[in-house]
Design an enzyme around this catalytic site. Structure first.
Site, PDB file in Angstrom:
ATOM      1  CB  SER A 159      -0.959  -0.036   1.190  1.00 24.43           C
ATOM      2  OG  SER A 159      -1.986   0.909   1.063  1.00 24.43           O
ATOM      3  CG  ASP A 236      -7.253  -3.327  -2.434  1.00 24.71           C
ATOM      4  OD1 ASP A 236      -7.859  -2.440  -1.809  1.00 24.71           O
ATOM      5  OD2 ASP A 236      -6.020  -3.507  -2.340  1.00 24.71           O
ATOM      6  CG  HIS A 269      -5.534  -2.795   0.902  1.00 20.52           C
ATOM      7  ND1 HIS A 269      -4.912  -2.490  -0.290  1.00 20.52           N
ATOM      8  CD2 HIS A 269      -4.968  -1.979   1.835  1.00 20.52           C
ATOM      9  CE1 HIS A 269      -4.029  -1.531  -0.097  1.00 20.52           C
ATOM     10  NE2 HIS A 269      -4.029  -1.208   1.176  1.00 20.52           N
TER      11      HIS A 269
END
Length: 291
Positions: A159, A236, A269
């Site tokens: 991320s 995600d 995620h």
């Protein structure tokens, strides 16, 4: 007293735990770059401990709200790192222990959200220099204190940390021999997370953001060829923040950039996603770092 001796004296061992015949350690030190105390994790594989062998180093950069602990405790990377003989180093995501106004007001700016840039705006510019910390100070500490194989280091992240891994590699051709990213914030100049962080750390002149944006860097990259391994879960819920398609489009016409893009069907995620595929990433890095 030389630089490396001074650096070596600063490390304080916080904890060490045996893991897959290696050792998962946590250290604390005072960072001159960030002007605060920092904590980071180091996994030493059996080769480094039992055989005293010099090993490649792989850096992992974590995402928003994380400390060094998330990757150490949730990803399960240690088994693969032990198997492939890699030292794995994972720093915190921002400076800590400061009293800057607004540093703890939001999850996506300030504490736990350093975005791996060198801030130019006050008061952040006095401390928030995570890019220099990751690419300069921390590697010097690692080289001075652990059996790191010279010229063999890779970087990956998740991320915000995926963004960090990409820009650290793209801004320093040849510094890393491998780079990969789980669900990176690939075009921060065009998403709310990045726009908020860049405005606060770098100012309102959007032209200054380009050198900290992987998509912008890829579009004009003309140095030593690099291969970028991008990993993305199809489920995600932050895809509108991550924008991997923008990076892939920018890379497509650039002969100096090759991309490996793997979309993982049904994965989100979180760390279950990372834990599922971290062994594949470590094997990828090991192949390049031991070439």
């Amino acid at each position: 007293m030389n630089l490396f001796t001074r650096v070596k004296m600063k490390l304080e061992l916080v904890s060490t735990t045996k893991c897959f015949e290696g050792e998962q350690r946590v250290y604390k030190h005072h960072s001159n770059v960030l002007d605060c105390d920092m904590t980071f994790g180091v996994f030493l594989p059996p080769a480094a401990i039992e055989d005293k062998a010099a090993c490649p180093v792989l850096y992992f950069l974590s995402g928003l709200t994380c400390t060094h602990e998330n990757f150490v405790q949730k990803s399960g990377f240690q088994e693969s790192a032990a198997k492939h003989g890699l030292i794995v180093v994972n720093p915190d995501t921002s400076p800590r222990g400061l009293e800057l106004p607004g540093q703890d007001d939001a999850y996506d700016f300030g504490s736990g959200a350093g975005f791996y840039v060198d801030a130019t705006e006050k008061p952040w510019s006095n401390h928030y220099k995570m890019y220099s910390y990751v690419t300069q100070e921390l590697p010097e500490l690692v080289k001075a204190n652990f059996p790191a194989l010279p010229g063999k280091q890779g970087i990956f992240g998740h991320s915000m940390g995926g963004h960090g891994a990409l820009i650290c590699s793209l801004k320093n051709p040849g510094l890393y021999q491998s780079v990969s990213a789980f669900a990176p914030i690939a075009n921060p100049s065009e998403c709310p997370w990045g726009q908020k962080a860049f405005t606060g750390y770098l100012g309102t002149n959007t032209s200054d953001w380009a050198e900290w944006d992987a998509t912008s860097l890829v579009s004009k990259y003309a140095s030593t060829p690099q291969e970028l391994f991008i990993d993305q879960g199809s489920a995600d819920n932050f895809l509108t923040q991550l924008l991997p398609e923008n990076l892939l489009a920018a890379a497509a016409p650039n002969d100096h950039i090759q991309t490996i893009y793997k979309q993982r069907e049904g994965y989100d995620h979180g760390y279950f996603y990372i834990a599922t595929f971290v062994a594949e990433h470590i094997a990828y890095h090991a192949k390049l770092l031991k070439a």
